[in-house]
Design a protein around this motif. Structure first.
Motif, PDB file in Angstrom:
ATOM      1  N   ASN A 206      41.608  37.889  19.596  1.00 22.54           N
ATOM      2  CA  ASN A 206      42.729  37.876  20.548  1.00 22.54           C
ATOM      3  C   ASN A 206      42.359  38.517  21.880  1.00 22.54           C
ATOM      4  N   THR A 207      41.190  38.170  22.398  1.00 24.27           N
ATOM      5  CA  THR A 207      40.757  38.711  23.676  1.00 24.27           C
ATOM      6  C   THR A 207      41.299  37.885  24.842  1.00 24.27           C
ATOM      7  N   HIS A 208      41.430  38.546  25.987  1.00 24.77           N
ATOM      8  CA  HIS A 208      41.924  37.911  27.202  1.00 24.77           C
ATOM      9  C   HIS A 208      41.001  38.275  28.351  1.00 24.77           C
ATOM     10  N   GLY A 209      40.820  37.332  29.288  1.00 25.92           N
ATOM     11  CA  GLY A 209      40.035  37.590  30.477  1.00 25.92           C
ATOM     12  C   GLY A 209      40.778  37.127  31.716  1.00 25.92           C
ATOM     13  N   TYR A 210      40.777  37.945  32.762  1.00 24.51           N
ATOM     14  CA  TYR A 210      41.472  37.646  34.015  1.00 24.51           C
ATOM     15  C   TYR A 210      40.509  37.874  35.173  1.00 24.51           C
ATOM     16  N   ILE A 211      40.602  37.026  36.191  1.00 22.88           N
ATOM     17  CA  ILE A 211      39.893  37.261  37.445  1.00 22.88           C
ATOM     18  C   ILE A 211      40.938  37.427  38.536  1.00 22.88           C
ATOM     19  N   GLU A 223      49.986  40.250  40.026  1.00 22.40           N
ATOM     20  CA  GLU A 223      49.626  40.245  41.446  1.00 22.40           C
ATOM     21  C   GLU A 223      48.143  39.914  41.620  1.00 22.40           C
ATOM     22  N   ASN A 224      47.864  39.003  42.535  1.00 29.48           N
ATOM     23  CA  ASN A 224      46.494  38.618  42.912  1.00 29.48           C
ATOM     24  C   ASN A 224      45.722  37.904  41.798  1.00 29.48           C
ATOM     25  N   ARG A 225      46.384  37.495  40.729  1.00 25.65           N
ATOM     26  CA  ARG A 225      45.654  36.848  39.638  1.00 25.65           C
ATOM     27  C   ARG A 225      45.186  35.462  40.057  1.00 25.65           C
ATOM     28  N   LEU A 226      43.886  35.220  39.934  1.00 29.14           N
ATOM     29  CA  LEU A 226      43.299  33.945  40.317  1.00 29.14           C
ATOM     30  C   LEU A 226      43.281  32.970  39.144  1.00 29.14           C
ATOM     31  N   ILE A 227      42.781  33.419  38.003  1.00 27.98           N
ATOM     32  CA  ILE A 227      42.637  32.557  36.832  1.00 27.98           C
ATOM     33  C   ILE A 227      42.566  33.435  35.598  1.00 27.98           C
ATOM     34  N   TYR A 228      42.944  32.868  34.457  1.00 29.05           N
ATOM     35  CA  TYR A 228      42.826  33.622  33.215  1.00 29.05           C
ATOM     36  C   TYR A 228      42.657  32.649  32.057  1.00 29.05           C
ATOM     37  N   ASN A 229      42.176  33.188  30.946  1.00 31.25           N
ATOM     38  CA  ASN A 229      42.079  32.426  29.709  1.00 31.25           C
ATOM     39  C   ASN A 229      42.048  33.421  28.563  1.00 31.25           C
ATOM     40  N   GLU A 230      42.130  32.906  27.354  1.00 29.15           N
ATOM     41  CA  GLU A 230      42.161  33.785  26.195  1.00 29.15           C
ATOM     42  C   GLU A 230      41.572  33.079  24.978  1.00 29.15           C
ATOM     43  N   ASP A 231      41.303  33.878  23.970  1.00 30.40           N
ATOM     44  CA  ASP A 231      40.765  33.376  22.706  1.00 30.40           C
ATOM     45  C   ASP A 231      41.934  32.889  21.855  1.00 30.40           C
ATOM     46  N   TYR A 232      42.373  31.641  22.111  1.00 26.83           N
ATOM     47  CA  TYR A 232      43.576  31.122  21.474  1.00 26.83           C
ATOM     48  C   TYR A 232      43.449  31.058  19.956  1.00 26.83           C
ATOM     49  N   HIS A 233      42.303  30.633  19.474  1.00 28.43           N
ATOM     50  CA  HIS A 233      42.147  30.345  18.051  1.00 28.43           C
ATOM     51  C   HIS A 233      41.301  31.401  17.333  1.00 28.43           C
ATOM     52  N   ASN A 234      41.227  32.595  17.914  1.00 33.29           N
ATOM     53  CA  ASN A 234      40.486  33.690  17.286  1.00 33.29           C
ATOM     54  C   ASN A 234      39.046  33.299  16.955  1.00 33.29           C
ATOM     55  N   LYS A 249      36.289  40.025  47.412  1.00 33.05           N
ATOM     56  CA  LYS A 249      36.403  41.001  46.345  1.00 33.05           C
ATOM     57  C   LYS A 249      37.070  40.371  45.129  1.00 33.05           C
ATOM     58  N   TYR A 250      36.366  40.362  43.998  1.00 34.08           N
ATOM     59  CA  TYR A 250      36.914  39.865  42.740  1.00 34.08           C
ATOM     60  C   TYR A 250      36.833  40.965  41.692  1.00 34.08           C
ATOM     61  N   VAL A 251      37.816  40.992  40.818  1.00 32.89           N
ATOM     62  CA  VAL A 251      37.832  41.943  39.710  1.00 32.89           C
ATOM     63  C   VAL A 251      38.065  41.167  38.425  1.00 32.89           C
ATOM     64  N   PHE A 252      37.174  41.368  37.458  1.00 26.29           N
ATOM     65  CA  PHE A 252      37.330  40.770  36.129  1.00 26.29           C
ATOM     66  C   PHE A 252      37.918  41.827  35.193  1.00 26.29           C
ATOM     67  N   VAL A 253      38.981  41.467  34.484  1.00 28.83           N
ATOM     68  CA  VAL A 253      39.633  42.387  33.559  1.00 28.83           C
ATOM     69  C   VAL A 253      39.544  41.817  32.156  1.00 28.83           C
ATOM     70  N   MET A 254      39.006  42.616  31.244  1.00 27.94           N
ATOM     71  CA  MET A 254      38.875  42.247  29.833  1.00 27.94           C
ATOM     72  C   MET A 254      39.836  43.100  29.021  1.00 27.94           C
TER      73      MET A 254
END
Length: 563
Positions: A206-211, A223-234, A249-254
């Motif tokens: 159930n991980t998520h990643g955001y840029i 705010e400022n979210r460009l794209i995201y995805n997640e581990d839908y099927h574990n 400037k980009y920030v990746f959030v895990m």
């Protein structure tokens, strides 16, 4: 010609290696190897002659795929064994060559530029190597010269970053979550503008990643979210594809969608340039405050804006210890509305001091909003049921830089006279071309109007509502109304303009005082019918009133007395 065998698939939809889901394009090479664009499974399958099970060479479940596919519809293998994939969902053509997977053309969606593809459906090569694409979303057929028109025609560079979420990692509350999740924020330094493909692999579920662009605000994670995805099927892996620009400037959030989950993760990036990753230190955690209560038959009632039905509500005083951004969201089985006010809440005028309206973007029956609050100001959060007599429990979750003091405060219920023949105070009439006129806004003439005397038998707070075939406007005057000076004697009112041309006035009226209600319109030279209703602690007698008629009667009475 009749079919004597099935070349691939079982005839039953599925995602197993021997099954297909809505296959679209196919290609058979000189060795009779069959390549299938398995559209519904978001992958490309390779079937060797006589083998029932396919091998995933691109897309979902592919062991070496570095690019995510969404509904591939076309597949071609050229003489050099380069694999071309037409991907309908991501609006691009992908190539697998000696440098691995990369975008060849597209990804820029709808438009008229040559590098823009929108829902491409099929493609083909001519003898000269020119590629023709049905650019269906842009209503055209595009012709590309191979390696001369490309979204990424240089060598692919791979960048890698490893991270670990631990019990010492900062926490926040993503996406209306009641539980905090560990996260790590990483600055991305892009050297060359290009399309970059990211694969995030993790031992966690159930991980998520955001840029994010231009920084990550953990108190307002949208705010400022460009794209995201997640581990839908574990599956412990997910993909991100984005166009990243140099010197931005980009920030990746895990993070994870479950609380207290820790573990290692690996980020792999392919693109034209190297991406440097730097962990952002000194990140803080979000604090969450929880408030639980319920609406009962003993809760106070009020009337929402322009509503004719009373609803139960609760007013909650909000005080913050530390100024900053705070996110509110709720959970309940009731349909409800939420509002937040500055300093105080006036249930008789629910528009007054209101800062923010209900936002149901969180859950089907929930709400979410983010607002800047100051520690020196008192705020009032109002929760009300959507319908009359609706009751039930609810919970509020407030996330921000510090805890929030939430406590229920009492207001007297607001009452209205029910519109029945026994207690209703109402008045109906019309404005015609024979009605008197005045300059309502002190600028334009010819506003038709009518004056109505209001006789109050009990002091209290009253609401006056209008309905009609035209957009009406009303003012209440004390003692007298002078059409030549419409600002004289006018009362300060809680005024509410409602959809459909109606209005509602809230005002405190005293017995023994003369009040004049002036009914007019929002625009000059407008006529039509109107209907007035009043509500409050008692009935109000409404009678037509004419100043000139009153003056005439008084003059007649004086004349008769003198004789």
């Amino acid at each position: 010609m009749t079919s004597n065998r099935v070349a691939a698939g079982t005839g039953i939809r599925g995602s197993a290696s021997n099954k297909l889901n809505l296959p679209r394009g196919i290609f058979v090479d000189v060795n009779l190897d069959l390549y299938v664009a398995d559209c519904g499974n978001h992958r490309v399958q390779l079937f060797y002659p006589g083998e029932p099970n396919g091998i995933t060479v691109a897309g979902n479940d592919a062991s070496n795929s570095t690019i995510k596919l969404q509904y591939p519809t076309g597949i071609i293998l050229d003489a050099e064994k380069y694999l071309f994939i037409l991907d309908y969902g991501t609006h691009q053509i992908v190539i697998l060559d000696l440098n691995g997977f990369r975008c060849l053309v597209g990804r820029y969606g709808f438009g008229t530029q040559s590098n823009q593809l929108a829902n491409p459906f099929s493609f083909s090569f001519d003898r000269s190597g020119n590629m023709f694409v049905t650019d269906s979303g842009n209503h055209r057929i595009q012709k590309f010269q191979y390696l001369q028109e490309s979204c990424d025609n240089s060598s692919t560079v791979k960048s890698v970053y490893s991270l670990a979420l631990t019990s010492n990692s900062p926490t926040y509350f993503p996406d209306c979550s009641r539980s905090n999740s560990y996260y790590e924020a990483i600055q991305m330094n892009v050297t060359i503008t290009s399309t970059y493909n990211l694969i995030i692999s993790s031992e966690m579920k159930n991980t998520h990643g955001y840029i994010y662009t231009n920084g990550f605000n953990l108190f307002d994670w949208l705010e400022n979210r460009l794209i995201y995805n997640e581990d839908y099927h574990n599956q412990s892996q997910f993909y991100l594809t984005a166009i990243l620009e140099a010197n931005t400037k980009y920030v990746f959030v895990m993070t994870t969608s479950s609380p207290n989950v820790t573990g290692n993760a690996l980020i792999q990036v392919w693109g034209r340039g190297f991406i440097g990753f730097n962990r952002i230190l000194n990140t803080s955690s979000v604090v969450q405050t929880i408030y639980a209560s319920e609406l009962t038959t003993k809760s106070p009632v009020y009337f929402r804006r322009c509503s004719t039905a009373s609803c139960y509500y609760e007013a909650i005083q909000v005080n913050v210890i530390r100024s900053g951004l705070y996110t509110f969201f709720s959970i309940s089985d009731m349909d409800r509305y939420w509002y937040i006010y500055k300093e105080y809440f006036n249930p008789t005028n629910p528009d007054e001091n209101r800062l923010k309206l209900d936002d149901k973007s969180c859950l089907q029956k929930g709400f979410r909003f983010t607002i800047a609050l100051e520690h020196s100001i008192t705020y009032i959060l109002v929760m009300t049921a959507a319908f009359r007599n609706m009751i039930g429990a609810f919970s509020i979750f407030v996330s921000g830089p510090d805890i929030v003091d939430l406590k229920s405060i009492n207001y007297l219920p607001v009452t209205r006279i029910l519109h029945s023949s026994a207690v209703q105070s109402n008045y109906s009439s019309e404005l015609t071309t024979n009605s008197q006129t005045y300059s309502a806004d002190c600028q334009k003439p010819n506003y038709y109007y009518q004056t109505i005397r209001m006789h109050v038998v009990e002091s209290g707070y009253y609401a006056v509502s209008s309905y009609g075939s035209m957009r009406t406007f009303g003012d209440i005057y004390k003692d007298d109304f002078d059409p030549m000076n419409p600002v004289e004697n006018i009362l300060s009112l809680d005024y509410e303009s409602c959809p459909g041309g109606d209005f509602k006035i809230g005002v405190y009226l005293h017995t023994g005082t003369t009040y004049i209600l002036v009914m007019t319109t929002f625009f000059p030279n407008v006529t039509g019918n109107f209907f007035i209703m009043t509500s409050g602690p008692n009935n109000i007698t409404l009678d037509p009133y004419s100043k000139y008629f009153v003056l005439f009667v008084n003059h007649q009475q004086k004349s008769e007395t003198s004789h």
